[in-house]
Structures are given as structure tokens and as C-alpha cells.
Design a protein around this motif. Structure first.
Motif, mmCIF file in Angstrom:
data_model
loop_
_atom_site.group_PDB
_atom_site.id
_atom_site.type_symbol
_atom_site.label_atom_id
_atom_site.label_comp_id
_atom_site.label_asym_id
_atom_site.label_seq_id
_atom_site.Cartn_x
_atom_site.Cartn_y
_atom_site.Cartn_z
ATOM 1 N N TYR A 20 0.811 -1.217 0.000
ATOM 2 C CA TYR A 20 0.000 0.000 0.000
ATOM 3 C C TYR A 20 0.843 1.265 0.000
ATOM 4 O O TYR A 20 0.398 2.309 0.438
ATOM 5 N N GLY A 21 2.088 1.167 -0.531
ATOM 6 C CA GLY A 21 2.841 2.365 -0.837
ATOM 7 C C GLY A 21 4.123 2.630 -0.085
ATOM 8 O O GLY A 21 4.824 3.577 -0.396
ATOM 9 N N LYS A 22 4.474 1.823 0.909
ATOM 10 C CA LYS A 22 5.687 2.077 1.675
ATOM 11 C C LYS A 22 6.919 1.626 0.884
ATOM 12 O O LYS A 22 6.883 0.660 0.152
ATOM 13 N N THR A 42 0.586 -7.836 -12.888
ATOM 14 C CA THR A 42 -0.732 -7.206 -13.022
ATOM 15 C C THR A 42 -1.741 -7.875 -12.097
ATOM 16 O O THR A 42 -2.503 -7.202 -11.390
ATOM 17 N N ARG A 43 -1.741 -9.177 -12.085
ATOM 18 C CA ARG A 43 -2.668 -9.929 -11.237
ATOM 19 C C ARG A 43 -2.430 -9.619 -9.756
ATOM 20 O O ARG A 43 -3.369 -9.395 -8.987
ATOM 21 N N ARG A 44 -1.152 -9.588 -9.341
ATOM 22 C CA ARG A 44 -0.836 -9.296 -7.936
ATOM 23 C C ARG A 44 -1.310 -7.900 -7.539
ATOM 24 O O ARG A 44 -1.879 -7.715 -6.463
ATOM 25 N N MET A 45 -1.072 -6.931 -8.405
ATOM 26 C CA MET A 45 -1.468 -5.559 -8.071
ATOM 27 C C MET A 45 -2.988 -5.433 -7.977
ATOM 28 O O MET A 45 -3.511 -4.733 -7.118
ATOM 29 N N MET A 46 -3.700 -6.102 -8.871
ATOM 30 C CA MET A 46 -5.166 -6.045 -8.810
ATOM 31 C C MET A 46 -5.676 -6.688 -7.520
ATOM 32 O O MET A 46 -6.586 -6.156 -6.879
ATOM 33 N N LEU A 47 -5.088 -7.800 -7.126
ATOM 34 C CA LEU A 47 -5.497 -8.443 -5.874
ATOM 35 C C LEU A 47 -5.231 -7.540 -4.669
ATOM 36 O O LEU A 47 -6.048 -7.474 -3.747
ATOM 37 N N LYS A 90 -0.579 0.046 -14.373
ATOM 38 C CA LYS A 90 0.757 0.451 -14.819
ATOM 39 C C LYS A 90 1.193 1.752 -14.152
ATOM 40 O O LYS A 90 2.368 1.931 -13.848
ATOM 41 N N VAL A 91 0.251 2.648 -13.932
ATOM 42 C CA VAL A 91 0.581 3.919 -13.279
ATOM 43 C C VAL A 91 1.135 3.655 -11.883
ATOM 44 O O VAL A 91 2.164 4.205 -11.488
ATOM 45 N N TRP A 92 0.455 2.803 -11.122
ATOM 46 C CA TRP A 92 0.890 2.501 -9.757
ATOM 47 C C TRP A 92 2.227 1.755 -9.764
ATOM 48 O O TRP A 92 3.108 2.039 -8.962
ATOM 49 N N ARG A 93 2.369 0.798 -10.674
ATOM 50 C CA ARG A 93 3.629 0.054 -10.738
ATOM 51 C C ARG A 93 4.789 0.963 -11.110
ATOM 52 O O ARG A 93 5.877 0.849 -10.541
ATOM 53 N N ARG A 94 4.590 1.893 -12.046
ATOM 54 C CA ARG A 94 5.648 2.859 -12.383
ATOM 55 C C ARG A 94 5.984 3.738 -11.188
ATOM 56 O O ARG A 94 7.146 4.033 -10.918
ATOM 57 N N HIS A 95 4.950 4.176 -10.471
ATOM 58 C CA HIS A 95 5.165 5.001 -9.278
ATOM 59 C C HIS A 95 6.015 4.253 -8.258
ATOM 60 O O HIS A 95 6.962 4.810 -7.693
ATOM 61 N N MET A 96 5.687 2.992 -8.020
ATOM 62 C CA MET A 96 6.429 2.211 -7.036
ATOM 63 C C MET A 96 7.864 1.945 -7.506
ATOM 64 O O MET A 96 8.789 1.947 -6.693
#
Length: 138
Positions: A20-22, A42-47, A90-96
Motif C-alpha cells: 500500500y505504498g511504503k 498485473t494480477r498481484r497488483m489487482m489483488l 501500470k501507473v501505480w507500478r511505475r510510481h512504485m
């Protein structure tokens, strides 16, 4: 990448915070890269995005009512979580990746590998593409 002293995988508390972002320590950068750009990312992030929604909606199922009412009170709330987790994946994964000091183009690495033969066939037929590299990476 440098591997600082420390564990290569997060413990349970670190993992929950990471979901959740840490930011994780630098010793776990390879694990983060594999998690965000590897198979099943993708599947992991959606879960990870659907789990909190399900936890919030679970008490609705405790209230005694028909299945139709249970579904009509929870499904309309759950569907946007699923859509947005897919749309912003993809936006969240790029951010992380950026947050952990990694290359953000890793998100598209597997797609580029999978579609390399298409790009090679195009280059053979029409010549190399012109323009910035990002214009052909999509």
C-alpha cells in the motif's frame, strides 16, 4: 544494482506496508523489480487493491437479508475497485518503481520481449522507426 546488507525479501509487516505504498530497503530492490515487472505483476497488483474493498464490504454479508440484496449492495461497490485497479495498474507500478529508485520502463519489459518479433518484422519491411524511442515502445 547494489545489494546492501539485509534480507532479500520483506517480512509480513514490510510486505503489507509495501503493498500500500511504503518504500522497502535497498537490499530488496531486486525483489521489488521482480514483483512489479515480473510474471503475474498485473494480477498481484489487482489483488492488492481488491483485498481492502472486500474487507470493507464483508460486514454487509453479516446482516441477514436475501442473496439478491447482498449482491446488490456489494457488487456495485466492488466493480469500480476492479476496474480502477486494472486501469491504473501500470501507473501505480511505475510510481512504485520510481519510489524504489528503479527504471520505470521495467513495467513494459515483458511486453517488449513478447512483441520483439513484431517490431523486428516491421523494421525489416519498412526500415527503422524514426522519432523518440518512447513513441515505438507502446
Amino acid at each position: 544494482m547494489t545489494n546492501d546488507a539485509g534480507p532479500a525479501k520483506p517480512n509480513v509487516l514490510q510486505y503489507i506496508g509495501y503493498c500500500y505504498g511504503k518504500r522497502l530497503p535497498n537490499s530488496m530492490r531486486q525483489w521489488v523489480a521482480d514483483d512489479l515487472a515480473g510474471p503475474g505483476a498485473t494480477r498481484r497488483m489487482m489483488l492488492r487493491m481488491v483485498v481492502p474493498a472486500v474487507l470493507i464490504l464483508t460486514p454487509f454479508w453479516i446482516v441477514p437479508m436475501s442473496l439478491y440484496l447482498h449482491l446488490s449492495t456489494t457488487v456495485p461497490i466492488l466493480i469500480p475497485f476492479i476496474f480502477f485497479s486494472h486501469a491504473l495498474n501500470k501507473v501505480w507500478r511505475r510510481h512504485m518503481l520510481r519510489k524504489h529508485g528503479l527504471d520505470t520502463s521495467l513495467v513494459d519489459y515483458r511486453n517488449r520481449q513478447r512483441d520483439a518479433h513484431i517490431h523486428d518484422a516491421y523494421a525489416e519491411k519498412y526500415g527503422p522507426r524514426s522519432g523518440p524511442p518512447s513513441s515505438s515502445a507502446v
